[in-house]
Each structure stands twice: as structure tokens, then as C-alpha cells.
Design an enzyme around this catalytic site. Structure first.
Site, PDB file in Angstrom:
ATOM      1  CD  GLU A 277       0.139  -1.333   3.181  1.00 43.75           C
ATOM      2  OE1 GLU A 277       0.410  -1.381   4.384  1.00 43.75           O
ATOM      3  OE2 GLU A 277       0.166  -2.344   2.454  1.00 43.75           O
ATOM      4  CG  HIS A 301      -5.975  -5.602   1.517  1.00 42.74           C
ATOM      5  ND1 HIS A 301      -6.566  -6.100   2.664  1.00 42.74           N
ATOM      6  CD2 HIS A 301      -4.691  -5.341   1.858  1.00 42.74           C
ATOM      7  CE1 HIS A 301      -5.673  -6.144   3.638  1.00 42.74           C
ATOM      8  NE2 HIS A 301      -4.530  -5.683   3.166  1.00 42.74           N
ATOM      9  CD  GLU A 302      -2.371  -3.765  -0.985  1.00 40.30           C
ATOM     10  OE1 GLU A 302      -1.967  -2.961  -0.123  1.00 40.30           O
ATOM     11  OE2 GLU A 302      -2.273  -4.993  -0.831  1.00 40.30           O
ATOM     12  CG  HIS A 305      -3.395  -0.997   3.683  1.00 37.84           C
ATOM     13  ND1 HIS A 305      -3.300  -1.077   5.056  1.00 37.84           N
ATOM     14  CD2 HIS A 305      -3.147  -2.253   3.218  1.00 37.84           C
ATOM     15  CE1 HIS A 305      -3.017  -2.326   5.402  1.00 37.84           C
ATOM     16  NE2 HIS A 305      -2.931  -3.062   4.309  1.00 37.84           N
ATOM     17  CD  GLU A 324      -2.284  -5.489   6.747  1.00 39.85           C
ATOM     18  OE1 GLU A 324      -3.321  -5.549   6.043  1.00 39.85           O
ATOM     19  OE2 GLU A 324      -1.228  -4.980   6.329  1.00 39.85           O
ATOM     20  CG  ASP A 381      10.539  -9.529   7.485  1.00 40.91           C
ATOM     21  OD1 ASP A 381       9.630  -8.670   7.481  1.00 40.91           O
ATOM     22  OD2 ASP A 381      11.641  -9.340   6.949  1.00 40.91           O
ATOM     23  CE1 TYR A 389      -2.976  -8.467   5.272  1.00 41.01           C
ATOM     24  CE2 TYR A 389      -1.598  -9.626   6.864  1.00 41.01           C
ATOM     25  CZ  TYR A 389      -1.724  -8.785   5.768  1.00 41.01           C
ATOM     26  OH  TYR A 389      -0.609  -8.267   5.174  1.00 41.01           O
TER      27      TYR A 389
END
Length: 579
Positions: A277, A301-302, A305, A324, A381, A389
């Protein structure tokens, strides 16, 4: 004055920089992209606001950077690079040549070079691109990789504007997560061009992004273009033609789009995510160009954001679900507006399966399945999964059902976005705002309303019925049962029917003091009506599960065989004869 507990410990377990002493307000980047040596030769000027008196030093996050010079307001500043951490990189400690007071600003300029192995950057050979003629560079800074291309306070708690000028070979094009601000030949080198960018909306460092390649663009709406290599650009323009409709739908739900431009960049196949995003320039995987409906989900979704994540941001990566979970919720609300409620429900069902898979992969008791995991010494990460999410969405969907449906709850989400726009938040701040917004619907009311008189008017039968009704509801907040005991002194009542219900209520609310009393009542008489539910209630209190079993085994010989066998089954204890 009461200090905000979230501000008191203004640190981020994934950053060396303390944001309690100073905050970055603006970055000015000068980049020279060198495809021969796979490095960016760079200078960054950070405008830093001081938050304390006697300010003489600051720490920036770096990772594998070769720092050659630091100045503060133009004067040489001493600097040292600390020991390298496995995933956090290396702290850059800068000592200023002067003292500053609270409220003052300083411009700290760092001259440096990125490493060919910088974790934020991927350098592609011409063979790795669609066109096969020119090299390509793209960045991916989320979560903590910006520090490998910019020395900065690399924490989402910090938001700043930025300006950049980027020198690249003139046959290539540069784009960034910012508004384009013109281009010109590089006065230092006629074979190169300089591209300029400005980002006037404050944003966290992980949203800084750069792409350099043989790029073309097509207009796909009044504020949108699609960018890619020429081999993909027309197909991408066709596939992303619904972008403006989605943007308008999102604005209707969440408020005005503040970033000006909304462009989409289709990356080469090695891009590791479905989308990213980056403000003004969403990154998208070329796998979306397959002509299926997954495309609209990723872009919805993006786009979402732009409000949840970019405008309102998690303060640290422990609170990633705020980014998320809300984005998935908003993405599915866009789907609901453009398609139907059934479409939203269908997507939610798929998401629930993804969540189950993640929980199974991690293991149900793995702390990384927590909505707010402890990120101390955890690489973000490694923590990445569908949990923030889909568990985040599931919580919001549950609240939506409790509070009165999608329209009512979307009103809260929009209000939350307006309340915290341009800032970073913690789960505690979100929760406090949720309770404030729905103050008429929450059980966490004024505990001063409890009064001794309440009980005086109730007969024994009414009190039994009152406690029975409470047992049918979700567990009461611990504060409430404690206050009930304080005012009504229910522990002192010996009526078995009242005591039985009261103790179950207390254990259900996880009041530890009630556990020994509940087990005592379960064992000092043998009536199954009381004994089984009391043992079961304690057994369901995870912390005291073993204690329930231990007390049962110690007393089972004195119990009637029927009671003993049934309680053993409830507590999953071997039903063989006790010795």
C-alpha cells in the site's frame, strides 16, 4: 496531570531509535541509483524536532549502510555505528556539536551508500524483466527494511513528510510513493536524468518506496495511472479500470482520500507480495493480470490501506492488527457496496479458513497467534501471517454483530479514522475509543451505580433468578464481580442455590479468589447439581485446570460412584477405580 501510559514508554522493540527524545518531521533524499555496483549513493537531511532539554545526541536505525559523513545544521557531527543486531541492523549514534532545548529543530544530514545486499532493495538483471533489455530496481520497506536504504527513526510511531530527487540512467524512469514533481537532465552527467518527488502527507518510514525501470504509464481515471513495463501496461490498464469506482466507494465509507494521486505499479514476477500500500503508488503483483476476480480484492485491500494503515497507523508492529484487521474489514465493506452482503460473507468464510490454517501452522498456543503479540527480539518478518488480518477482521465482525450491524459499526470505523488521522495508535487507544463511541452499549458502566439497597428489595427466589440470568450472558468484567462482592457481600450468604450460582459467576469472570471457595463447595457436599458445574467452571479457567483435577482426585473416594464417574468424564480424568 495523568500521563498517557502509551507515551511513557515511547519505544519500539523493533527499533533502536527512541521517539521520546526527538521526532523526525521531514526527510530530504538525494539518490544516485548505480546499476553497475547495485548501490544507491545517497544523502538524507532529516529535520528533527527536539522533545527534551539538554539534547546532545540521537540514534538512527541503519542496516548494512556505509556512512561516510554526518553534519548537524551544517557543522560536522561525530558518529559511531554500534554492534550489529541479527535483524534490527546497527544503531547509528550521532553526537551533536551543540546542545538543544525542547521545541528546537535540527537538520541532521547523513552521507552514505546502501549495500548491494540491502534487504529493502531488489536489483533485477535485464533477463529478469519482461522487456529483457534494461535492469530494474524496486524496494519493499515493510516492516523494518527502510533502514537499509535510509538512516532514519524506522518505527511506525514516527510520521514525516519527504522530498526526493533521484538520478537514474536517462533511458529509465523513476517513481516513488509520492506525488511526481517533474524531471530534468542530470546537470552532473548527460547520460542520466533526475526525477523529483514530494510527499506532503506525513507517513511512516516503511511506506517510502522507489522503483526504477523501463516503465510506461496509462491513465485509468481522473487521479490514477497504471505503471509497468510496456509488455504489461495495456493489459494492466484494462484490468484496473474499476479503480476510480473503488476509490469513490471507499470515500463514501471512510471519508476523503487525502493522498492526491492513486497510481498502481505492476511489478516483475519476483515481487514477494500480492500488493503493497505505498501511498500514491500501490505495488501489485503481475499474477493479478490473469483476468480473475482476485484482482479486485487485492486492489480494494490496498485502496483501504489509504485510510487504515497509511492515515491511521499501528504505533509499533505489535499492533499490526490495527492496520490489517481494519483494512480487511473496509475491503470487505467495499465488496459489500459494489457486489452484495453475500459476497462479503463469502470472502469472510474464506478468510476464516486462512486463519485456521495459520493457527495450525504456528500451533494454537504459539504467542504469534495472539492479536497483539510480544515482539521483543522477534523479527516482524517471522511473525507475518494471516492472523493480524483475519483474527483482526473476526474481532471487528463480532463487534459489528454485537453493536447493531454493518452500518452502525462502519460509523465507528469512520469516526476512529477521523479521530486518529495522521497519527499512530496502540490497541489500548483503539479500545478506549471504541468504549467511548459505544458508551451506551458497553457493560463497563459506572460501577458507582451498585448500591446495597439493590439486593434488599429482592426475595431469595428473585436473587437466584437474577444470578441465573447473569450466568447466561458473556462473563462479567472482573471489576463488576469484585464490586458486587464489595457492595452485596455475596460471599457471606450460605443459601446453597445462591452460593452455587455466585461462585460460578465469579470463576467465569476469572476471579482467582473464588476458585478455592468453588472447589470447597464442590467437595464438601455431593449433590451433582452443584458439584459438576462448579468443577467444570474451574476446569474451564485455564490457569486452574490442573488444580480442579488435583482436588477431584483427592476427594473422589468420598464421592458417590455416579458423581465420581461423571465428574471424571467432565475433567477428562481416567474413570478407572481410584486407589
Amino acid at each position: 496531570m495523568i500521563l498517557d501510559p502509551n507515551m511513557a514508554s515511547a519505544t519500539d522493540p523493533c527499533s533502536f531509535s527512541s521517539f521520546s527524545k526527538c521526532v523526525t518531521k521531514h526527510l530530504n533524499l538525494t539518490y544516485h541509483v548505480d546499476f553497475d555496483s547495485h548501490v544507491i549513493k545517497a544523502k538524507v537531511a532529516l529535520t528533527v524536532e527536539v522533545l527534551v532539554d539538554n539534547f546532545t545526541s540521537l540514534t538512527l536505525d541503519t542496516k548494512d549502510l556505509k556512512v561516510s559523513k554526518v553534519t548537524a545544521n551544517g557543522q560536522a557531527a561525530k558518529f559511531t555505528l554500534g554492534p550489529k543486531h541479527s535483524f534490527m541492523g546497527t544503531p547509528l549514534e550521532i553526537t551533536l556539536p551543540f546542545d538543544l532545548s525542547r521545541g528546537q529543530h535540527v537538520i541532521v544530514e547523513v552521507t552514505y551508500e546502501t549495500a548491494p545486499s540491502a534487504s529493502a532493495l531488489q536489483w533485477l538483471t535485464p533477463e529478469q524483466t519482461a522487456g529483457k533489455k534494461h535492469p530494474y530496481l524496486f524496494s519493499q520497506c515493510q516492516a523494518t527494511h527502510c533502514r537499509s536504504m535510509v538512516p532514519c527513526q524506522d518505527t511506525p510511531a514516527m510520521k514525516h513528510t519527504y522530498y526526493a530527487q533521484v538520478s537514474v540512467p536517462k533511458e529509465l524512469v523513476a517513481v516513488m510513493s509520492a506525488v511526481r514533481d517533474g524531471q530534468e537532465p542530470d546537470p552532473q552527467d548527460s547520460s542520466r536524468a533526475i526525477y523529483r518527488f514530494r510527499q506532503p502527507v506525513p507517513m511512516p518510514s516503511y511506506l517510502i518506496a522507489i522503483v526504477v525501470g523501463a516503465l510506461e504509464s496509462r491513465e485509468i481515471g481522473p487521479r490514477s495511472r497504471v505503471w509497468s513495463e510496456k509488455e504489461f501496461v495495456d493489459k494492466a490498464a484494462f484490468e484496473f479500470s474499476e479503480t476510480e469506482t473503488m476509490l469513490k466507494t471507499a470515500e463514501d465509507l471512510a471519508g476523503p482520500y487525502v493522498w492526491g494521486q492513486y497510481d498502481i505499479l505492476v511489478l516483475p514476477p519476483s515481487f514477494p507480495y500480492g500488493g503493497m500500500e505505498n501511498p500514491c503508488l500501490t505495488f501489485a503483483t503481475p499474477t493479478l493480470l490473469a483476468g480473475d476476480r482476485s484482482l479486485s480484492n487485492v486492489i480494494a485491500h490496498e485502496i483501504s490501506h489509504s485510510w487504515t494503515g497509511n492515515l491511521v497507523t499501528n504505533k509499533t508492529w505489535e499492533h499490526f492488527w490495527l492496520n490489517e484487521g481494519h483494512t480487511v474489514y473496509l475491503e470487505r465493506m467495499i465488496g459489500r457496496s459494489m457486489e452484495s452482503e453475500q459476497f462479503r460473507q463469502f470472502k469472510a468464510m474464506g478468510g476464516w479458513k486462512d486463519l485456521q490454517e495459520s493457527v495450525n501452522t504456528f500451533g494454537a498456543n504459539n504467542p504469534l497467534t495472539n492479536l497483539v503479540p510480544n515482539m521483543n527480539e522477534v523479527d516482524p518478518d517471522d511473525a507475518f501471517s494471516s492472523v493480524p488480518y483475519e483474527k483482526g477482521f473476526a474481532l471487528l465482525y463480532h463487534l459489528e454483530e454485537l453493536m447493531g450491524g454493518p452500518e452502525v459499526f462502519m460509523g465507528f470505523v469512520k469516526s476512529y479514522i477521523q479521530m486518529f488521522a495522521y497519527s499512530s495508535v496502540t490497541t489500548e487507544e483503539w479500545k478506549k475509543y471504541l468504549f467511548t463511541y459505544f458508551k451506551n452499549k458497553t457493560k463497563e458502566g459506572d460501577l458507582g451505580n451498585f448500591s446495597e439497597v439493590d439486593m434488599k428489595t429482592l426475595s431469595t427466589h428473585q436473587l437466584i433468578e437474577f444470578l441465573s440470568l447473569l450466568l447466561q450472558e458473556d462473563p462479567l468484567p472482573l471489576s463488576h464481580v469484585k464490586r458486587m462482592q464489595e457492595v452485596y457481600r455475596l460471599n457471606a450468604l450460605n443459601n446453597a442455590e445462591i452460593r452455587f450460582r455466585w461462585l460460578r459467576l465469579c470463576v467465569k469472570s476469572k476471579w482467582e479468589d473464588a476458585v478455592p471457595m468453588a472447589l470447597k463447595m464442590a467437595t464438601e457436599q455431593g449433590r451433582m447439581k452443584f458439584t459438576r458445574p462448579l468443577f467444570k467452571e474451574v476446569y474451564n479457567f485455564d490457569k486452574y485446570r490442573e488444580e480442579a483435577v488435583r482436588v477431584f482426585i483427592a476427594h473422589r473416594a468420598a464421592m458417590h460412584p455416579v458423581t465420581s464417574n461423571l465428574v471424571a468424564k467432565d475433567l477428562k480424568v481416567d474413570t478407572g477405580k481410584s486407589t
